[in-house]
Design a protein around this motif. Sequence first.
Motif, mmCIF file in Angstrom:
data_model
loop_
_atom_site.group_PDB
_atom_site.id
_atom_site.type_symbol
_atom_site.label_atom_id
_atom_site.label_comp_id
_atom_site.label_asym_id
_atom_site.label_seq_id
_atom_site.Cartn_x
_atom_site.Cartn_y
_atom_site.Cartn_z
ATOM 1 N N ASP A 25 0.940 -1.093 0.019
ATOM 2 C CA ASP A 25 0.050 -0.055 -0.050
ATOM 3 C C ASP A 25 0.787 1.242 0.036
ATOM 4 O O ASP A 25 0.534 2.375 -0.675
ATOM 5 C CB ASP A 25 -0.853 -0.198 1.241
ATOM 6 C CG ASP A 25 -1.936 -0.994 0.995
ATOM 7 O OD1 ASP A 25 -2.243 -1.682 -0.098
ATOM 8 O OD2 ASP A 25 -2.692 -1.234 2.288
ATOM 9 N N ARG A 26 2.055 1.216 0.856
ATOM 10 C CA ARG A 26 2.734 2.471 0.762
ATOM 11 C C ARG A 26 3.664 2.478 -0.628
ATOM 12 O O ARG A 26 3.803 3.759 -1.178
ATOM 13 C CB ARG A 26 3.991 2.078 1.770
ATOM 14 C CG ARG A 26 4.684 3.414 1.844
ATOM 15 C CD ARG A 26 4.435 4.515 2.696
ATOM 16 N NE ARG A 26 5.258 5.645 2.659
ATOM 17 C CZ ARG A 26 6.187 5.827 3.526
ATOM 18 N NH1 ARG A 26 6.271 4.913 4.638
ATOM 19 N NH2 ARG A 26 6.721 6.943 3.590
ATOM 20 N N PHE A 27 3.832 1.488 -1.401
ATOM 21 C CA PHE A 27 4.343 1.452 -2.724
ATOM 22 C C PHE A 27 3.451 2.130 -3.643
ATOM 23 O O PHE A 27 3.876 3.137 -4.220
ATOM 24 C CB PHE A 27 4.738 0.267 -2.957
ATOM 25 C CG PHE A 27 5.010 0.012 -4.697
ATOM 26 C CD1 PHE A 27 6.139 0.816 -5.178
ATOM 27 C CD2 PHE A 27 4.268 -0.683 -5.359
ATOM 28 C CE1 PHE A 27 6.313 0.531 -6.592
ATOM 29 C CE2 PHE A 27 4.502 -0.902 -6.662
ATOM 30 C CZ PHE A 27 5.373 -0.162 -7.460
ATOM 31 N N ILE A 212 18.703 -4.291 3.239
ATOM 32 C CA ILE A 212 18.255 -3.237 4.258
ATOM 33 C C ILE A 212 19.717 -2.591 4.697
ATOM 34 O O ILE A 212 19.641 -1.409 4.834
ATOM 35 C CB ILE A 212 17.634 -4.005 5.587
ATOM 36 C CG1 ILE A 212 16.495 -4.458 5.083
ATOM 37 C CG2 ILE A 212 17.445 -2.741 6.534
ATOM 38 C CD1 ILE A 212 15.367 -5.128 6.265
ATOM 39 N N GLU A 213 20.572 -3.356 4.838
ATOM 40 C CA GLU A 213 21.868 -2.545 5.323
ATOM 41 C C GLU A 213 22.747 -1.944 3.967
ATOM 42 O O GLU A 213 23.330 -0.938 4.325
ATOM 43 C CB GLU A 213 22.955 -3.923 5.895
ATOM 44 C CG GLU A 213 22.281 -4.326 7.074
ATOM 45 C CD GLU A 213 23.121 -5.745 7.569
ATOM 46 O OE1 GLU A 213 24.262 -5.954 6.652
ATOM 47 O OE2 GLU A 213 22.821 -6.157 8.347
ATOM 48 N N HIS A 222 15.164 3.932 3.142
ATOM 49 C CA HIS A 222 13.972 3.041 3.346
ATOM 50 C C HIS A 222 12.708 3.761 3.631
ATOM 51 O O HIS A 222 12.647 4.627 4.574
ATOM 52 C CB HIS A 222 14.461 2.103 4.481
ATOM 53 C CG HIS A 222 15.689 1.154 4.089
ATOM 54 N ND1 HIS A 222 15.553 0.185 2.999
ATOM 55 C CD2 HIS A 222 16.746 0.739 4.533
ATOM 56 C CE1 HIS A 222 16.674 -0.444 2.902
ATOM 57 N NE2 HIS A 222 17.211 -0.069 3.883
ATOM 58 N N LEU A 223 11.721 3.523 2.921
ATOM 59 C CA LEU A 223 10.340 3.695 3.504
ATOM 60 C C LEU A 223 9.327 2.946 4.137
ATOM 61 O O LEU A 223 8.512 3.185 5.025
ATOM 62 C CB LEU A 223 9.555 4.286 2.165
ATOM 63 C CG LEU A 223 10.227 5.467 1.274
ATOM 64 C CD1 LEU A 223 9.253 5.553 0.056
ATOM 65 C CD2 LEU A 223 10.617 6.562 1.926
ATOM 66 N N ALA A 224 9.729 1.603 3.808
ATOM 67 C CA ALA A 224 8.692 0.714 4.361
ATOM 68 C C ALA A 224 9.472 -0.732 4.440
ATOM 69 O O ALA A 224 10.005 -1.337 3.180
ATOM 70 C CB ALA A 224 7.440 0.528 3.790
ATOM 71 N N VAL A 225 9.484 -1.622 5.431
ATOM 72 C CA VAL A 225 9.867 -2.813 5.103
ATOM 73 C C VAL A 225 9.173 -3.976 6.140
ATOM 74 O O VAL A 225 8.625 -3.501 7.064
ATOM 75 C CB VAL A 225 11.460 -2.910 6.220
ATOM 76 C CG1 VAL A 225 11.885 -4.543 6.191
ATOM 77 C CG2 VAL A 225 12.387 -2.077 5.350
ATOM 78 N N LEU A 297 10.820 -1.348 0.541
ATOM 79 C CA LEU A 297 10.601 -0.158 -0.241
ATOM 80 C C LEU A 297 11.598 0.881 0.029
ATOM 81 O O LEU A 297 11.611 1.142 1.332
ATOM 82 C CB LEU A 297 8.976 0.142 -0.101
ATOM 83 C CG LEU A 297 8.621 1.391 -0.970
ATOM 84 C CD1 LEU A 297 8.540 1.194 -2.441
ATOM 85 C CD2 LEU A 297 7.124 1.818 -0.371
ATOM 86 N N ALA A 298 12.031 1.416 -0.891
ATOM 87 C CA ALA A 298 13.295 2.449 -0.647
ATOM 88 C C ALA A 298 13.077 3.528 -1.799
ATOM 89 O O ALA A 298 12.560 3.367 -2.915
ATOM 90 C CB ALA A 298 14.561 1.879 -0.590
#
Length: 300
Positions: A25-27, A212-213, A222-225, A297-298
Motif C-alpha cells: 500500500d505504501r508503494f 536493508i543494510e 528506506h520507506l517501508a520494510v 520499499l526505498a
Amino acid sequence: MPTKIEYLAAKRTVDDRALDRHVWDRFVSTLEADADGDPIRILEVGAGIATMVARLATWGRLDRPLSYRAVDLDATCIDAGRRLLPDWLERAGYDVERRGERLYAWDRTAGRHAHPQFEITLEVADATTITDAADAVVGAAVFDIVDLETMLVALRDCLRPGGLLYAPCTFAGTTTFVPRHPLDDRIERHYHRHMDDVREQPGGSRAGQQLIETAPELGYEHLAVGGADWVILPRDGEYRHNEGVVLEHLLETIDDALADVPESVLESSVRNRWLEHRRRQLERTEFGMIVHHLDVLARL
C-alpha cells in the motif's frame, strides 16, 4: 519436475498471500503521489512471466495510467508472459489489445474512449545495462540471486531522482519444513551454505538483511520494510491453486544444492533418505514449507 513456467504460474498465489500489504500500500500510494509524469513509468527487472503487472492490475487500481516495461533474461519466460498476461488482465476487468510488441489495457468500467490504463512492454534484456528515468523499479524475488551492490548501483541509472525501489520477496535466511524431521536442521544449514559459498550464481541466504543494510550506503532511503513468508501447507487433503508444484520445484532445488555438498560433510545416503521421505509426503499431500522473505520499499 515442473517446468520453470509451471513453477512461476503456481507461485503467483503463494506470492499473493506472502506480500506485506502495508509495504504494498505504501508503494502504490507513494507512486501515485510522487510520480513526475503522466503516465507513471515502471520498470520491472527479473519479471518472469509478468505476474507482478497482473497483480498491480488486480490490486492496484491506480487512478493514473501506467507505462510498464517488464524485462527478464529468460526468453522463455517473456514468451510465456506475452501469452498469459492478456487473459490475466481480462480476468481483472480490462479490455486488452495487442499492437506489435505492446499490450494496451483499458479499465472495462471506463471504456476505450479513455486513455489506456496500462501500456505494457515485455522484453528480453539485462537489467544492469538499462538506462531509464522510471518512477519505480520493481524486482520481486530478484535481489537474492544477483550481486546486490552491482544491481543497486545499476538501478540508479534506471530511476529518476526520488524514484522508488520495490523489492518484495527477498529471501531472508529461514527455510522451515513441515512436519519436522530429525534431519531438517542439517539439511537447512547445508542448503543455505550452498547459496552463500558454493553456487556460482551470486546472491545469498541473507539477502533481505543485506539489502536493508546496503541500500542506504548506495543512495537509497528506506520507506517501508515488512515480512513476506511463503506459507505452503496442505489444507483439507489438497494443495490449493496447484501449489504442490511449488513444493516440488523447491525440493528439486534443494536436491541440486545438496548434491554439491562433499560426501565427507553430508553423506549422499542421508540426503537421499531425507528427500525420499519428503517426496513421499508430497505425494500424500502431507508436506509443507515456510520460507521467510522481506519486502523492502526505498526511495532513491
